[in-house]
Design an enzyme around this catalytic site. Structure first.
Site, PDB file in Angstrom:
ATOM      1  N   HIS A 100       0.868  -1.173   0.000  1.00  0.00           N
ATOM      2  CA  HIS A 100       0.000   0.000   0.000  1.00  0.00           C
ATOM      3  C   HIS A 100       0.911   1.230   0.000  1.00  0.00           C
ATOM      4  O   HIS A 100       2.038   1.176   0.497  1.00  0.00           O
ATOM      5  CB  HIS A 100      -0.867   0.082   1.258  1.00  0.00           C
ATOM      6  CG  HIS A 100      -1.824  -1.039   1.449  1.00  0.00           C
ATOM      7  ND1 HIS A 100      -1.461  -2.238   2.006  1.00  0.00           N
ATOM      8  CD2 HIS A 100      -3.150  -1.129   1.191  1.00  0.00           C
ATOM      9  CE1 HIS A 100      -2.515  -3.027   2.089  1.00  0.00           C
ATOM     10  NE2 HIS A 100      -3.557  -2.385   1.595  1.00  0.00           N
ATOM     11  N   ASP A 103       2.222   2.006   3.388  1.00  0.00           N
ATOM     12  CA  ASP A 103       3.169   1.028   3.935  1.00  0.00           C
ATOM     13  C   ASP A 103       4.597   1.495   3.733  1.00  0.00           C
ATOM     14  O   ASP A 103       5.467   1.261   4.573  1.00  0.00           O
ATOM     15  CB  ASP A 103       3.039  -0.332   3.231  1.00  0.00           C
ATOM     16  CG  ASP A 103       1.693  -0.978   3.396  1.00  0.00           C
ATOM     17  OD1 ASP A 103       0.984  -0.639   4.351  1.00  0.00           O
ATOM     18  OD2 ASP A 103       1.349  -1.840   2.557  1.00  0.00           O
TER      19      ASP A 103
END
Length: 441
Positions: A100, A103
């Site tokens: 993501h 992340d």
């Protein structure tokens, strides 16, 4: 000293090895149905569960002591996280990873800082990929963690939230393209509702349809060659999510004319939550022409939530791979481990053991599925079972050669009296078990 420095690189040593840091079944260069095992499986390690989750749950804080979780400059910690991530990917020998946007990069305190931070970390990931040869299976945007998304992203009642989500997806899609990603995933973590008392279902569905159409338009504008994927999930964190299962996603895509533009990324644990088998969701995706990729994990039938455990069932995965192989295998997709170690598994060794075991299970299941394909008695039985529909009479019905009235008239005139025949479920289950257990070496 890095977090994984003391651990050896994982190599294939065969089923007789006692080395806990070796693959027993995953021999990446072994040919299965004429194709390398690595190319069949296309294994990916996920960034979020492996490097972002702190080991917290709703009853307590994080239990993990990861060096990249320490307080400090957010971008410096993101750099450290990337260093450790690619060290792990390299030691496992996995060809792909997934992420993501949040992340890999800190969000910052404004939308502009988000864009700048993410671009800076995309540069870092590009260098890491070049240094290691590891590729991006897919990228996505986190449209569910920040409080702004409490009522959804694309389905939010506030159009500014919709616009912020669009900004994230635009940047994540372009980063995925720059990094050579094979796919881009759209997971509507909070695209759903908690109560119908404050929800306009028609409006939210139309908002979501417009959002997806905008993503498709931008994909074509920028020339992104990867696949767009929606990941179905029935609930959690919302009570009901609009991408409930594969069939629901197909209906949604068809409503907005996107059925040829977007496919599905199927997660095993999400199938469990939807009351389906993993096998069912994969078979249904192929039947509907929207199969894309897989999140390999498992749930717990005794729990009503997403436990995201590492897969360990050869039986379940054999049937999943059977469907994938008989339909030509992965094209852009692969097997991404959307899985995390348990909250009590606090050591770096635990992360490695989790991936080793799961990759070995995939390897065994792949070979068992190949055995089923090579002696495809399941397909032969299905062909025989539906043979009547391949006759002139069956084809005429499907081609519109009969109306309801004319077909009923023909049935009466021929005085038909069809009889039930055995479905032979028990025999077919035995065939599957023979492939799983008899082919063990």
């Amino acid at each position: 000293m890095s977090y994984f420095e003391h651990l050896p690189a994982v190599r294939y040593e065969g089923p007789q090895t006692d080395n806990p840091f070796a693959y027993r079944h995953y021999d990446k260069d072994k040919l299965v149905l004429g194709k390398r095992m690595e190319d069949h499986l296309r294994v990916a390690v996920c960034y979020w569960h492996t490097f972002v989750w702190p080991g917290a749950d709703m009853f307590g804080p994080g239990t993990f002591e990861r060096p990249w979780h320490h307080a400090g400059d957010a971008l410096e910690m993101a750099h450290a996280k990337a260093d450790h991530a690619f060290e792990l990917f390299s030691k496992l020998g996995t060809p792909f990873y997934t992420f993501h946007d949040l992340d890999v990069a800190p969000e910052g305190d404004s939308i502009k800082s988000y864009v700048n931070n993410f671009k800076a970390m995309t540069d870092v990931l590009a260098r890491k990929q070049e240094q290691t040869g590891i590729k991006l299976l897919w990228g996505t945007a986190n449209l569910f963690s920040h409080p702004r998304y409490a009522a959804g992203a694309a389905t939010n009642p506030n159009p500014d939230v919709f616009a912020f989500a669009a900004t994230q997806v635009l940047n994540a899609l372009e980063a995925t393209q720059r990094l050579g990603g094979a796919n881009y995933v759209l997971w509507g973590g909070r695209e759903g509702y908690e109560t119908l008392l404050n929800t306009d279902l028609k409006r939210e569905r139309e908002q979501l349809g417009r959002f997806m159409s905008m993503v498709v338009e931008h994909k074509h504008k920028t020339g992104f060659k990867g696949a767009l994927l929606i990941e179905p999930k029935p609930q959690e964190p919302t009570k009901h999510q609009y991408d409930y299962d594969v069939a629901t996603v197909h209906g949604f895509l068809t409503q907005f004319g996107l059925q040829d533009e977007i496919r599905v990324n199927i997660e095993a644990n999400h199938a469990t939550l939807a009351g389906h088998s993993f096998h069912h969701e994969i078979a249904n995706a192929f039947a509907l022409g929207i199969f894309g990729s897989v999140d390999a994990n498992r749930g717990d039938a005794q729990n009503g939530w997403d436990t995201d455990q590492f897969p360990n069932s050869v039986e379940e995965l054999t049937l999943a791979f059977y469907e994938i192989l008989r339909n030509g295998g992965f094209t852009t997709g692969g097997m991404n481990f959307d899985a995390k170690v348990r909250r009590q598994s606090i050591d770096p060794e635990d992360i490695v053991h989790g991936h080793i075991g799961a990759i070995d299970v995939l390897a065994v299941a792949l070979e068992r599925a190949a055995h089923l394909i090579e002696h495809d008695r399941l397909a032969a039985f299905k062909q025989q079972r539906y043979a009547g529909w391949d006759s002139d009479f069956g084809r005429k019905i499907l081609a519109g050669g009969y109306s309801l009235e004319s077909l009923a008239s023909d049935a009466v005139q021929r005085n038909i009296a069809p009889r039930h025949v055995s479905g032979q479920q028990e025999r077919l289950e035995n065939i599957v078990n023979q492939a799983i257990f008899s082919s063990a070496k």
